[in-house]
Design an enzyme around this catalytic site. Sequence first.
Site, PDB file in Angstrom:
ATOM      1  N   LYS A   1     -17.987  -7.049  32.316  1.00 56.43           N
ATOM      2  CA  LYS A   1     -17.555  -5.816  31.629  1.00 56.43           C
ATOM      3  C   LYS A   1     -18.165  -4.605  32.317  1.00 56.43           C
ATOM      4  O   LYS A   1     -19.196  -4.699  33.002  1.00 56.43           O
ATOM      5  CB  LYS A   1     -17.934  -5.823  30.149  1.00 56.43           C
ATOM      6  CG  LYS A   1     -19.435  -5.856  29.831  1.00 56.43           C
ATOM      7  CD  LYS A   1     -20.094  -4.489  29.755  1.00 56.43           C
ATOM      8  CE  LYS A   1     -21.603  -4.590  29.531  1.00 56.43           C
ATOM      9  NZ  LYS A   1     -22.402  -3.477  29.945  1.00 56.43           N
TER      10      LYS A   1
ATOM     11  N   PRO B   1     -22.915 -10.074  39.853  1.00 55.37           N
ATOM     12  CA  PRO B   1     -24.325  -9.840  40.185  1.00 55.37           C
ATOM     13  C   PRO B   1     -25.233  -9.946  38.954  1.00 55.37           C
ATOM     14  O   PRO B   1     -24.836  -9.566  37.850  1.00 55.37           O
ATOM     15  CB  PRO B   1     -24.324  -8.421  40.750  1.00 55.37           C
ATOM     16  CG  PRO B   1     -22.936  -8.199  41.228  1.00 55.37           C
ATOM     17  CD  PRO B   1     -22.044  -8.986  40.302  1.00 55.37           C
TER      18      PRO B   1
ATOM     19  N   ALA C   1     -27.326  -6.546  36.456  1.00 52.01           N
ATOM     20  CA  ALA C   1     -26.630  -5.441  37.120  1.00 52.01           C
ATOM     21  C   ALA C   1     -25.904  -4.508  36.160  1.00 52.01           C
ATOM     22  O   ALA C   1     -25.278  -3.543  36.588  1.00 52.01           O
ATOM     23  CB  ALA C   1     -25.630  -6.015  38.129  1.00 52.01           C
ATOM     24  N   GLY C   2     -25.947  -4.797  34.843  1.00 50.33           N
ATOM     25  CA  GLY C   2     -25.269  -3.925  33.875  1.00 50.33           C
ATOM     26  C   GLY C   2     -23.825  -4.311  33.624  1.00 50.33           C
ATOM     27  O   GLY C   2     -23.046  -3.524  33.089  1.00 50.33           O
TER      28      GLY C   2
ATOM     29  N   ALA D   1     -23.046  -7.461  32.115  1.00 51.58           N
ATOM     30  CA  ALA D   1     -23.073  -8.545  31.105  1.00 51.58           C
ATOM     31  C   ALA D   1     -22.837  -9.926  31.707  1.00 51.58           C
ATOM     32  O   ALA D   1     -22.248 -10.800  31.065  1.00 51.58           O
ATOM     33  CB  ALA D   1     -22.062  -8.269  29.989  1.00 51.58           C
ATOM     34  N   GLY D   2     -23.307 -10.144  32.918  1.00 50.71           N
ATOM     35  CA  GLY D   2     -23.107 -11.427  33.606  1.00 50.71           C
ATOM     36  C   GLY D   2     -23.626 -12.620  32.824  1.00 50.71           C
ATOM     37  O   GLY D   2     -22.925 -13.620  32.671  1.00 50.71           O
ATOM     38  N   GLY D   3     -24.838 -12.539  32.322  1.00 50.68           N
ATOM     39  CA  GLY D   3     -25.415 -13.645  31.542  1.00 50.68           C
ATOM     40  C   GLY D   3     -24.742 -13.768  30.188  1.00 50.68           C
ATOM     41  O   GLY D   3     -24.465 -14.879  29.710  1.00 50.68           O
ATOM     42  N   SER D   4     -24.438 -12.623  29.572  1.00 49.15           N
ATOM     43  CA  SER D   4     -23.812 -12.612  28.238  1.00 49.15           C
ATOM     44  C   SER D   4     -22.438 -13.254  28.280  1.00 49.15           C
ATOM     45  O   SER D   4     -22.057 -14.011  27.382  1.00 49.15           O
ATOM     46  CB  SER D   4     -23.656 -11.168  27.739  1.00 49.15           C
ATOM     47  OG  SER D   4     -24.900 -10.538  27.664  1.00 49.15           O
ATOM     48  N   THR D   5     -21.671 -12.970  29.321  1.00 54.53           N
ATOM     49  CA  THR D   5     -20.305 -13.496  29.393  1.00 54.53           C
ATOM     50  C   THR D   5     -20.319 -15.013  29.635  1.00 54.53           C
ATOM     51  O   THR D   5     -19.465 -15.736  29.124  1.00 54.53           O
ATOM     52  CB  THR D   5     -19.462 -12.733  30.440  1.00 54.53           C
ATOM     53  OG1 THR D   5     -18.100 -13.105  30.264  1.00 54.53           O
ATOM     54  CG2 THR D   5     -19.869 -13.015  31.869  1.00 54.53           C
TER      55      THR D   5
ATOM     56  N   ASP E   1     -24.705  -7.861  23.779  1.00 55.80           N
ATOM     57  CA  ASP E   1     -23.370  -7.784  24.396  1.00 55.80           C
ATOM     58  C   ASP E   1     -22.576  -9.082  24.264  1.00 55.80           C
ATOM     59  O   ASP E   1     -21.401  -9.127  24.628  1.00 55.80           O
ATOM     60  CB  ASP E   1     -23.498  -7.516  25.912  1.00 55.80           C
ATOM     61  CG  ASP E   1     -23.875  -6.081  26.205  1.00 55.80           C
ATOM     62  OD1 ASP E   1     -23.764  -5.241  25.298  1.00 55.80           O
ATOM     63  OD2 ASP E   1     -24.271  -5.808  27.353  1.00 55.80           O
TER      64      ASP E   1
HETATM   65  O1  C5P Z   1     -29.751  -7.629  23.247  1.00 56.11           O
HETATM   66  P1  C5P Z   1     -30.248  -7.816  24.631  1.00 56.11           P
HETATM   67  O2  C5P Z   1     -31.219  -8.951  24.739  1.00 56.11           O
HETATM   68  O3  C5P Z   1     -29.162  -7.915  25.643  1.00 56.11           O
HETATM   69  O4  C5P Z   1     -31.039  -6.496  24.983  1.00 56.11           O
HETATM   70  C1  C5P Z   1     -31.861  -6.405  26.115  1.00 56.11           C
HETATM   71  C2  C5P Z   1     -32.794  -5.225  25.927  1.00 56.11           C
HETATM   72  O5  C5P Z   1     -32.032  -4.008  25.950  1.00 56.11           O
HETATM   73  C3  C5P Z   1     -33.531  -5.211  24.618  1.00 56.11           C
HETATM   74  O6  C5P Z   1     -34.722  -5.950  24.720  1.00 56.11           O
HETATM   75  C4  C5P Z   1     -33.791  -3.731  24.426  1.00 56.11           C
HETATM   76  O7  C5P Z   1     -34.887  -3.310  25.201  1.00 56.11           O
HETATM   77  C5  C5P Z   1     -32.551  -3.092  25.019  1.00 56.11           C
HETATM   78  N1  C5P Z   1     -31.509  -2.780  24.013  1.00 56.11           N
HETATM   79  C6  C5P Z   1     -31.742  -1.785  23.083  1.00 56.11           C
HETATM   80  N2  C5P Z   1     -30.787  -1.492  22.154  1.00 56.11           N
HETATM   81  C7  C5P Z   1     -29.604  -2.171  22.148  1.00 56.11           C
HETATM   82  C8  C5P Z   1     -29.353  -3.169  23.083  1.00 56.11           C
HETATM   83  C9  C5P Z   1     -30.333  -3.453  24.005  1.00 56.11           C
HETATM   84  O8  C5P Z   1     -32.815  -1.155  23.081  1.00 56.11           O
HETATM   85  N3  C5P Z   1     -28.703  -1.839  21.226  1.00 56.11           N
END
Ligand code: C5P
Length: 287
Positions: free
Chosen positions: A11, A95, A98-99, A101-105, A137
């Site tokens: 994404k 990648p 990298a922003g 969502a590679g692991g999330s997807t 994500d």
């Molecule tokens: O939810 P996820 O584990 O992907 O989030 C990774 C990090 O991103 C969190 O530990 C937090 O530091 C930050 N984050 C946040 N607020 C969100 C989503 C992510 O501060 N809504």
Amino acid sequence: MRELYLKAPAKINLALHIKGLRDDGFHELQMIMQSISLADRIKLKKKSGGIIVKTSHTELPTGKENLAYQAAEIFLKQNPEITQGVEIYIEKNIPIAAGMAGGSTDAAAVMRGLYQLFELEVDFNKMRQALETIGSDVPYCLEGGTVYASGRGEILEPLPFIGEKYLVVVTPAFKISTPMVYKLYDNLKGYQDFNFDLLLANLKNEGEIDWQLDYKNDLKKAAENICPEIKEIKDIFKNTKAEFTMISGSGPTVFSIYSSRELAEKAAANWPRKNDFVTAVRTIDSY
Ligand code: C5P
């Protein structure tokens, strides 16, 4: 069914606004998420018991830190009647860190795929709730498309698909820690004005996207501070007739949208920084 192949699309964020810091340490967000055709490929195979993760990428953890492993673990816990296990193979094309969502997807695809593999009735709400515990994500990644995400990122409102748009995604060889970017954002206090209502009205209208509206990313300043290469990449994009350029998520990926496939492919083919990951892709609808 003994085995199954799935795509796990990446994404980008067309907008990311931080409304504030919550009591649970997360940030309250407003985001426009968009799936793209860049995707990992996942193979699921039944085995006698337990969970094994294998991957094409040497840097990817294969134990419990892997989000796909976590999704399989939750699935097996939620469905105790299933006594078999699963082998997960991840062909990593997105990648890492990298922003996009590679692991999330990967996690969302594994959850979706396991319902199919074991021929269980699909319950998207149950799946989404379970996936929320893995990461903010992950629920979005279950179906993708053009979506307004709020809360931590788990409250989802589907929007009309923005249509097939061509873009170039560039990721420098620099892994960014998402918590670090959010922390720096808090310290910098670089709050921006955002009119998210206008932006949502623009997207719901199903006309052309007005890029002059608040399609921007509050994490930009912090991400650029941590990874100065982002600015260099944006400068290169400036000379490529891009309609719109921005970072995705907490970076360091930068993407540019073009009015035609030819322009996108030309920009990707002529990319001058040899160590970057560069690919010309398109936006995709929910899957
Ligand atoms: O939810 P996820 O584990 O992907 O989030 C990774 C990090 O991103 C969190 O530990 C937090 O530091 C930050 N984050 C946040 N607020 C969100 C989503 C992510 O501060 N809504």
